[in-house]
Design an enzyme around this catalytic site. Structure first.
Site, mmCIF file in Angstrom:
data_model
loop_
_atom_site.group_PDB
_atom_site.id
_atom_site.type_symbol
_atom_site.label_atom_id
_atom_site.label_comp_id
_atom_site.label_asym_id
_atom_site.label_seq_id
_atom_site.Cartn_x
_atom_site.Cartn_y
_atom_site.Cartn_z
ATOM 1 N N GLU A 240 0.800 -1.225 0.000
ATOM 2 C CA GLU A 240 0.000 0.000 0.000
ATOM 3 C C GLU A 240 0.841 1.288 0.000
ATOM 4 O O GLU A 240 0.836 2.066 0.956
ATOM 5 C CB GLU A 240 -0.975 -0.015 1.183
ATOM 6 C CG GLU A 240 -1.946 -1.190 1.083
ATOM 7 C CD GLU A 240 -3.006 -1.206 2.162
ATOM 8 O OE1 GLU A 240 -2.894 -0.450 3.153
ATOM 9 O OE2 GLU A 240 -3.965 -2.000 2.041
ATOM 10 N N GLU A 343 -4.153 -8.731 -1.629
ATOM 11 C CA GLU A 343 -4.734 -8.628 -0.287
ATOM 12 C C GLU A 343 -6.182 -8.162 -0.325
ATOM 13 O O GLU A 343 -6.543 -7.272 -1.089
ATOM 14 C CB GLU A 343 -3.939 -7.646 0.582
ATOM 15 C CG GLU A 343 -4.454 -7.540 2.011
ATOM 16 C CD GLU A 343 -3.753 -6.448 2.816
ATOM 17 O OE1 GLU A 343 -2.521 -6.316 2.682
ATOM 18 O OE2 GLU A 343 -4.434 -5.721 3.541
#
Length: 492
Positions: A240, A343
């Site tokens: 991220e 994810e």
């Protein structure tokens, strides 16, 4: 509660009626019969449905017969195994600190049940793909890293922390998967002293003078894990990279990630005989995936090191398909670059919601559409969590497919486990996606041909409506039933 026996009886009767009333094509001898590479005789059907006891349940075997063109009133799913697309790398989940700690708090018999349930392809759902974290993440009991303060030479590098729970857990998972488990690794943050905010938490950026030591850090981690019998298949650049989180995080713009790959991480992997490791860029949400992919992959000096683009599902989700179109655009524009879902989970754990049917539906909707957009591997977040949705050192508690009650030794299987299993159990490594279409919006579908020649068709029904539909392959079909709020896998 629906009457399961009546449903099955109705389903079997409908199938028999169809076969009795089908119009059969006659060969007059004047027609050229095209060779068929796939000629199904029967199908085995597995179903999970709301308000029933069906959980990936085998509901029977159904025969195929020749049929004419169906009328518009007849819903159908049509597959064409001769039209193939991407090959599958695998389906699995993250073997995080939290999962490992939870695993070892359970009785030995329960631990074996966990391993079998996830990794055994016959008794479980056959995971063959996995992820783990490089140093700490939010799903760790505390922040940690592998080197002492200001050790830019990494002379103190040690993964001793991981030897208590995570390394033995991963090794047990590999054993349960038959000795082979594709594992990729991801960092959440460099050590605090390598960053401009001097903190592993709350974003910050990697300092220029530590870019090479940080690239060396990945190599050290891989070497230490492989020395302990854990092969590493691949790695992502940064988890991220556009999120400033209250947990471990580090920010890279698209230009910064591109330059770190081409100047540091790519060459460092290459110079340490790790050019075979699959390097995955982005590793964040679908919303910005194309901008990130184009910035990196339009630069040949960066693109030559990148095997794939990873993505998550945490962008605002309304049930539409715009974000899936972003994934498809990457696939269309860069067909040689692989797409990996790295994810996803449902956030804000609440023990009262473990039976919420939308938990599983979120997985089914995402997996089916991601695969149809070209995705080659799909990774759930934590494989198991405890009865609190943790452990998590910043209170970011989430759902997992299975929750282990460390107080009672009980396992709670949410419907997510079964929805994932409708893909992972029946679609194996090396399977090729094949053409699959549906004549109804409510019947979403994807299909794969496995290396052994079997075909698995997944049909997802998010509606409250029941459908009797034809599953067609060429000029043959069988009649099946899609229950409201259900997922089914048909294996031929």
């Amino acid at each position: 509660m629906r009457n399961h026996s009546k449903k099955l009886a109705k389903l079997l009767l409908a199938s028999l009626l169809l076969l009795a009333g089908c119009s059969h094509r006659e060969n007059t001898g004047n027609e050229q019969q095209a060779p068929q590479s796939f000629n199904p005789q029967k199908a085995q059907v597995f179903v999970t449905a709301k308000d029933t006891s069906l959980r990936m349940s085998d509901v029977g075997e159904f025969a195929f017969q020749s049929v004419d063109q169906p009328l518009e009133i007849q819903p159908f799913v049509f597959i064409d195994p001769s039209k193939t697309f991407q090959s599958m790398e695998g389906i699995g989940a993250a073997l995080s600190d939290a999962s490992a700690e939870t695993f070892y708090k359970m009785p030995e018999a329960t631990r074996q049940q966990i391993l079998t349930s996830f990794f055994d392809p016959k008794e479980g759902i056959g995971y063959d793909f996995a992820r783990t974290n490089i140093a700490s993440c939010d799903f760790s009991s505390a922040s940690y890293n592998y080197v002492e303060e200001n050790d830019s030479l990494l002379s103190t590098f040690s993964v001793k922390h991981d030897e208590e729970f995570r390394i033995p857990f991963i090794k047990e998972a590999i054993g349960a998967a038959g000795g082979k488990l594709k594992l990729f690794v991801s960092p959440w943050s460099p050590p605090a002293w390598m960053k401009d905010n001097n903190n592993v938490l709350r974003g910050g950026k990697l300092l220029e003078q530590y870019k090479q030591p940080w690239a060396n850090y990945y190599v050290k981690f891989i070497q230490e894990y492989e020395a302990r019998g854990i092969p590493v298949w691949g790695l992502s650049v940064q988890n991220e990279p556009m999120a400033v989180q209250r947990w471990e995080s580090c920010v890279y713009t698209a230009d910064e990630e591109r330059d770190f790959i081409k100047k540091y991480l790519g060459p460092t992997l290459h110079n340490n005989d790790m050019s075979d490791k699959k390097l995955i860029a982005w590793d964040h949400n679908r919303d910005q995936i194309f901008q990130r992919a184009s910035t990196i992959l339009n630069d040949p000096d960066a693109a030559k090191y990148v095997w794939g683009i990873g993505f998550h599902w945490y962008e605002p989700w309304t049930g539409g398909d715009m974000q899936f179109k972003n994934v498809k655009l990457v696939n269309d524009a860069y067909p040689e670059t692989k797409l990996v879902f790295t994810e996803g989970c449902v956030e804000k754990f609440d023990l009262n919601r473990v039976d919420d049917w939308t938990l599983g539906e979120r997985y089914g909707y995402s997996m089916l559409n991601d695969f149809n957009c070209g995705t080659v591997a799909w990774t759930d977040w934590n494989i198991i969590l405890d009865e609190t949705g943790g452990p998590n050192h910043v209170g970011n508690f989430c759902f997992a497919p299975v929750h282990a009650n460390t107080q009672t030794g009980e396992l709670i299987f949410t419907n997510s486990y079964y929805y994932i299993g409708h893909f992972s159990k029946f679609i194996r490594e090396g399977a090729k996606r094949i053409a699959a279409s549906s004549s109804r919006d409510d019947l979403q579908t994807t299909a794969f041909k496995n290396p052994d020649g079997s075909v698995a068709v997944v049909v997802l029904n998010l509606s409250e409506k029941e459908y009797d539909y034809l599953l067609m392959v060429g000029e043959k079909a069988t009649k099946l039933q899609s229950l409201p709020r259900s997922i089914m896998t048909v294996v031929m």
